[in-house]
Motif scaffolding. Structure first.
Motif, PDB file in Angstrom:
ATOM      1  N   VAL A  16       2.296 -10.399   5.133  1.00  0.00           N
ATOM      2  CA  VAL A  16       3.244  -9.600   5.923  1.00  0.00           C
ATOM      3  C   VAL A  16       4.671  -9.921   5.504  1.00  0.00           C
ATOM      4  CG1 VAL A  16       4.186  -9.237   8.232  1.00  0.00           C
ATOM      5  CG2 VAL A  16       1.713  -9.266   7.884  1.00  0.00           C
ATOM      6  N   ARG A 173       4.210   0.943   6.307  1.00  0.00           N
ATOM      7  CA  ARG A 173       4.420   0.260   7.575  1.00  0.00           C
ATOM      8  C   ARG A 173       4.619   1.302   8.674  1.00  0.00           C
ATOM      9  NH1 ARG A 173       9.620  -2.922   7.421  1.00  0.00           N
ATOM     10  NH2 ARG A 173      10.484  -0.834   7.620  1.00  0.00           N
ATOM     11  N   TYR A 178       0.147  -1.960   9.417  1.00  0.00           N
ATOM     12  CA  TYR A 178       0.223  -1.523   8.027  1.00  0.00           C
ATOM     13  C   TYR A 178      -1.030  -0.727   7.675  1.00  0.00           C
ATOM     14  CZ  TYR A 178       3.897  -5.050   7.893  1.00  0.00           C
ATOM     15  OH  TYR A 178       5.022  -5.772   8.168  1.00  0.00           O
TER      16      TYR A 178
END
Length: 414
Positions: A16, A173, A178
């Protein structure tokens, strides 16, 4: 043939952080390249022979193009070594986006339709990482391997279709996490060639509206859901929460995330409703006829919120794609007088928007206003002339009367 499959990604904390770092570097590079374009445009857009006699001529420079800006990426990695972390084709795609946005503003797309002036992207506004090339076996089980990334876990809720190869992979995103979008291609599947001639039997006319979402030429109605209006109270509270937070704080970011999830929920509800409606419509006709609507023009009226809430433009574009994939056809017709003309005799019957019933004084037809419009749309798509149809109906009635006349005279004589 190309199709797109989307899966939910489940990256770990390190992944991330890396995705967010890449997105921020790509955003900065996008703004820098766009600034180069604007600087050149502002100093070179006026021809030399159009300048006044006394003026300051800027130093002439080469115009930034897609290829020239892409060549400078090598120097970028020398000046800013941290950009070496980003995969080269991902950076090239950033240059392509700038060029596409700038060209659509100046020249327009293939249809000549121009877009608005490109804007610099604020923090968090760059949301997509595109990998133009990935390995054919990048997906193994519930994991995918992307360039310069370790294996990322995904929720593989449906298998990839047999015979299709992965062409591109895109990490996006969204408000709730995601997502991975795969572009799949199968060369063996030919492009669909639709050879359908619209007739009155195989054509279904639909009339879009705000009282009902649509009415078909068969008289069926689909209620309008109004997802945005139903969620306005919740939206108002969330927007108030965002405005009361200190910009940039953690509580502000949390409120923005809640607001984004609300908008995402409304968009998904509308999308699901559109696809369910399309599935129902395509099962009732090989040819779907609809009006060619000027949605931007209609949205300048006081009905703008209701029009955008219905999502007519998105619905029609989705309908065209699904119809083509199913080997069916969509036809646009001129909307002029489709709700005013009588579908029975073809005569014009003026009426206000508040009048929801079509009552023809010429032929006595009385039906719903939207159903009358849907029938007219179907007739226009099928090339049916209402006047000739009414004339043939009159001739048939006259012929039937001639056949009945001797029989009725015989009864009278007897």
């Amino acid at each position: 043939m190309r199709v797109s499959y989307q899966y939910r990604l489940k990256p770990d904390k390190e992944q991330v952080a890396k995705i967010e770092k890449w997105l921020e570097m790509l955003r900065c590079q996008y703004n820098y390249l766009l600034g180069q374009r604007f600087d050149w445009w502002e100093t070179h857009r006026t021809a030399v022979n159009s300048c006044p006699l006394i003026c300051h001529l800027p130093e002439l420079s080469d115009r930034p193009t897609y290829f020239s800006q892409k060549q400078r990426l090598t120097q970028l990695k020398k000046d800013r070594p941290w950009y070496k972390e980003v995969q080269s084709q991902v950076l090239q795609d950033c240059v392509k986006r700038v060029d596409l946005a700038f060209q659509r503003w100046l020249r327009g797309d293939k249809n000549g339709k121009k877009s608005g002036k490109p804007r610099f992207k604020g923090k968090g506004r760059y949301r997509t990482i595109l990998f133009p090339q990935v390995k054919p076996d990048c997906i193994q089980g519930d994991y995918i391997t992307l360039p310069k990334f370790k294996t990322i876990r995904l929720i593989k809720h449906r298998p990839l279709p047999d015979g299709f190869k992965i062409k591109t992979a895109q990490v996006t995103r969204k408000a709730d996490g995601y997502y991975l979008t795969l572009s799949l291609e199968d060369i063996s599947v030919p492009e669909s060639t639709i050879n359908i001639v619209p007739t009155s039997e195989n054509t279904l006319g639909i009339d879009l509206g705000l009282k009902d979402f649509l009415v078909t030429s068969e008289g069926e109605k689909v209620e309008i859901p109004q997802f945005y209006r139903k969620g306005q109270d919740r939206l108002k509270k969330l927007q108030q929460k965002v405005s009361r937070r200190q910009k940039g704080s953690k509580r502000y970011q949390k409120a923005v995330k809640q607001l984004g999830k609300h908008h995402q929920k409304v968009a998904r509800q509308r999308k699901d409703f559109h696809f369910n409606t399309i599935k129902s419509i395509l099962s009732k006709g090989d040819v779907i006829a609809h009006e060619k609507l000027n949605i931007k023009g209609l949205a300048k009226t006081k009905l703008a919120k209701s029009i955008y809430d219905a999502g007519w433009g998105t619905f029609l574009s989705r309908l065209a794609v699904k119809a083509e994939n199913a080997g069916q056809l969509t036809v646009e017709v001129n909307p002029k007088n489709t709700s005013q003309n009588c579908s029975g005799c073809g005569k014009k019957v003026p009426k206000k928007l508040s009048e929801r019933i079509h009552n023809c004084p010429h032929c006595g037809l009385s039906i719903d206003r939207d159903e009358n419009a849907a029938i007219n749309i179907r007739n226009l798509a099928a090339g049916i002339s209402v006047s000739s149809k009414a004339q043939s109906r009159t001739e048939a009635q006259a012929g039937a009367a001639e056949k009945l006349q001797p029989y009725s005279v015989g009864i009278g004589c007897g």
